[in-house]
Design a protein around this motif. Sequence first.
Motif, PDB file in Angstrom:
ATOM      1  N   ASP A  38       0.850  -1.207   0.000  1.00  0.00           N
ATOM      2  CA  ASP A  38       0.000   0.000   0.000  1.00  0.00           C
ATOM      3  C   ASP A  38       0.883   1.253   0.000  1.00  0.00           C
ATOM      4  O   ASP A  38       0.889   2.030   0.972  1.00  0.00           O
ATOM      5  CB  ASP A  38      -0.923  -0.046   1.225  1.00  0.00           C
ATOM      6  N   GLU A  40       0.730   4.109  -1.453  1.00  0.00           N
ATOM      7  CA  GLU A  40       0.090   5.424  -1.433  1.00  0.00           C
ATOM      8  C   GLU A  40      -0.832   5.618  -0.212  1.00  0.00           C
ATOM      9  O   GLU A  40      -1.478   6.661  -0.085  1.00  0.00           O
ATOM     10  CB  GLU A  40      -0.722   5.632  -2.722  1.00  0.00           C
ATOM     11  N   ALA A  42      -3.642   4.167   0.490  1.00  0.00           N
ATOM     12  CA  ALA A  42      -5.071   4.096   0.199  1.00  0.00           C
ATOM     13  C   ALA A  42      -5.785   3.120   1.148  1.00  0.00           C
ATOM     14  O   ALA A  42      -6.881   3.405   1.652  1.00  0.00           O
ATOM     15  CB  ALA A  42      -5.294   3.686  -1.246  1.00  0.00           C
ATOM     16  N   ASN A  45      -5.994   4.459   4.656  1.00  0.00           N
ATOM     17  CA  ASN A  45      -7.034   5.484   4.751  1.00  0.00           C
ATOM     18  C   ASN A  45      -8.418   4.847   4.875  1.00  0.00           C
ATOM     19  O   ASN A  45      -9.246   5.297   5.678  1.00  0.00           O
ATOM     20  CB  ASN A  45      -6.984   6.396   3.526  1.00  0.00           C
ATOM     21  N   LEU A  46      -8.680   3.814   4.066  1.00  0.00           N
ATOM     22  CA  LEU A  46      -9.973   3.136   4.180  1.00  0.00           C
ATOM     23  C   LEU A  46     -10.161   2.531   5.568  1.00  0.00           C
ATOM     24  O   LEU A  46     -11.257   2.590   6.148  1.00  0.00           O
ATOM     25  CB  LEU A  46     -10.083   2.040   3.119  1.00  0.00           C
ATOM     26  N   THR A  50     -13.353   4.012   7.855  1.00  0.00           N
ATOM     27  CA  THR A  50     -14.515   3.112   7.893  1.00  0.00           C
ATOM     28  C   THR A  50     -14.984   2.951   9.334  1.00  0.00           C
ATOM     29  O   THR A  50     -14.204   2.538  10.197  1.00  0.00           O
ATOM     30  CB  THR A  50     -14.160   1.741   7.305  1.00  0.00           C
ATOM     31  N   ARG A  73     -14.179   1.130  -2.728  1.00  0.00           N
ATOM     32  CA  ARG A  73     -14.361   2.574  -2.512  1.00  0.00           C
ATOM     33  C   ARG A  73     -13.136   3.370  -2.943  1.00  0.00           C
ATOM     34  O   ARG A  73     -13.185   4.596  -3.016  1.00  0.00           O
ATOM     35  CB  ARG A  73     -14.665   2.839  -1.029  1.00  0.00           C
ATOM     36  N   ASP A  74     -12.022   2.701  -3.244  1.00  0.00           N
ATOM     37  CA  ASP A  74     -10.812   3.383  -3.729  1.00  0.00           C
ATOM     38  C   ASP A  74     -10.142   2.426  -4.707  1.00  0.00           C
ATOM     39  O   ASP A  74      -9.742   1.318  -4.328  1.00  0.00           O
ATOM     40  CB  ASP A  74      -9.881   3.718  -2.556  1.00  0.00           C
ATOM     41  N   GLU A  75     -10.026   2.857  -5.944  1.00  0.00           N
ATOM     42  CA  GLU A  75      -9.485   1.965  -6.986  1.00  0.00           C
ATOM     43  C   GLU A  75      -8.066   1.521  -6.659  1.00  0.00           C
ATOM     44  O   GLU A  75      -7.639   0.428  -7.071  1.00  0.00           O
ATOM     45  CB  GLU A  75      -9.547   2.633  -8.353  1.00  0.00           C
ATOM     46  N   ARG A  76      -7.321   2.344  -5.942  1.00  0.00           N
ATOM     47  CA  ARG A  76      -5.955   1.943  -5.564  1.00  0.00           C
ATOM     48  C   ARG A  76      -5.995   0.774  -4.584  1.00  0.00           C
ATOM     49  O   ARG A  76      -5.182  -0.164  -4.665  1.00  0.00           O
ATOM     50  CB  ARG A  76      -5.207   3.123  -4.950  1.00  0.00           C
ATOM     51  N   ALA A  77      -6.936   0.815  -3.667  1.00  0.00           N
ATOM     52  CA  ALA A  77      -7.075  -0.290  -2.727  1.00  0.00           C
ATOM     53  C   ALA A  77      -7.636  -1.523  -3.428  1.00  0.00           C
ATOM     54  O   ALA A  77      -7.201  -2.661  -3.169  1.00  0.00           O
ATOM     55  CB  ALA A  77      -7.999   0.122  -1.576  1.00  0.00           C
TER      56      ALA A  77
END
Length: 632
Positions: A38, A40, A42, A45-46, A50, A73-77
């Motif tokens: 991970d 970045e 992402a 952060n989720l 959450t 909810r986040d394309e990077r995740a």
Amino acid sequence: VRGNGKIVQELESFFRGAGWNVIKVVWGREWDDLLARDSEGALRNLMNVTPDGDFQTYKAENGAFVREHFFGRDERAASLVKDYSDEQIWNLKRGGHDYRKVFAAYKAAMEHKGQPTVILAKTVKGYGLGPHFEGRNATHQMKKMTLDDLKLFRDQMQIPVTDAQLEENPYEPPYYHPGAQDETIQYMVERRRSLGGTLPQRRSNHTALSLPDDSVYALPKKGSGTQEVATTMAFVRLLKDLLRAKDFGHRIVPIIPDEARTFGMDAYFPTAKIYNPNGQNYTSVDRELLLAYKESPQGQIMHVGINEAGALAAFTSVGTSYATHGEPLIPVYVFYSMFGFQRTGDAQWAAGDQMARGFIIGATAGRTTLTGEGLQHADGHSHLLASTNPATVSYDPAYGYEIAHIVQAGLERMYGGEHPDPNVMYYITVYNEPIVQPKEPEDVDVDGIVRGIHRVSVGEGDGHRAQILASGVGLAWAHEAQKLLKDDWGVVADVWSVTSWTELRRDGLAADEHNFLHPSEEPRTAYITDKLAGSEGPIVAVSDFMHAVQDQIRQWVPRRYATLGAEGFGFSDTRAAARRQFKIDGPSIVVRTLQSLAEDGVVDRGLTAQAIEKYRLHDVNSGTSGNAGGES
């Protein structure tokens, strides 16, 4: 779970703010690779944004749902798990279910020095019980697992039980034990042994107690001469002698959440001292006083501050030491009676459930007796609350000599070895109103004191008869009424001290149950019925508590029975005014007695109205029942 928040972070802030070391075990090892990739932040952060409510929902669904609603909810995740199957996503565990991480957390906690450590582990409710249980709000209401649930649980926990064994009777699945020689069992047994044995453990035998002889109880029985002494102080003086009793006193543990000086218990400070494992590392402000504050690792008194919950926890710990450690200690918890069962009733129920033994002293009791402190201190109902606890034996004594017999009987019941039910807590209410304590009569009815009622004054002379029952400070009003009835109306009344309305009720209920279940045997009569059988006239009962306290015995009273009680909130005024307001003072007892006689057709009904006018019963300022002063 905090539906809209995050309980782990909330608790972390509390503990860190208090100076603790905090270790969080939130994510299982399956997340480690994802977090390492991970780059970045992402995924982090989720995780951070959450709320708990969503995390609970995820574990009640499936891997596809988690992929869409969490990672999606986040394309990077989402890209981190693009090569994961739904099953792999579903198997991403919470940290509290990863035994390696839990072990690592405990290891880190053991190695950390200089601070206390708390481990906050995130888990899933119903973990391992299958999709019908895991993460569901209804988990606590679901009592049975289906056959499919059992098989899923077996597979997840890798329990060597066959389908055939489960299908034989799904309601009685077999218990699995790997055997005494299994290395896991051996490890658990060895660790438990090295830590001091199995827990919890109740010892059926304890160190024998040498109970004090009669001489220790002598002081309250002598009376107070011409000095006015409140029952609180009478008890405190008795406790002081018990603390001095040879081979016994060191086992008493006074517990005081607040107001030790108000109760006169500062007299214990120089000798018994206040327990503090760190001793006393300051110069006390009252050091010049004879009864100065003294703390010591060898202290006997537990002075916990304004902390009723802590005091009750101490009471429970001390009161169960006979079973948990095999060493009997006798807690004596002293507090403002209003702050007992009303605030800590649930904890006292737990103490009873744990078979605690000890004394609970409700000081400054009564709805009208502790003046000047407002309704928050005006206790008129603690005996009702106490009556709901099967382990509580409650008393409302009027005199010091009654207290002496009650305490002696309590110790004998708890540790004399003869009573079939020694696991009890004695609740005794004492007052701060000073009175001249009478000397114990030569023909004192000790059995009556312990069982709940004894006659303290027989009315003399000719006239219509009546009986006055009173408890606690109310006994003084009963004596006042006895004199007024004789002098003003020619009525002769006996006065009875009811030391325990609740024990009389329990005795009556026991008699009723025996007669109900044994109809062919000789019927039993209640103790209160027997005691009043030879008396004459209507019966009037009064105390500084609600009517309902006196009403407990109504069904076993053999004749017309009227009660007086203090209903509603208390208030700040003189004792005399408050008692007149509640109509529980001496003149009120007179009027109620005359009314009962009139209802029996013995006297003219007009006498009641005459008495109301004579004593100005509607005027609170005309009340005179009660003394002023008295802190303890």
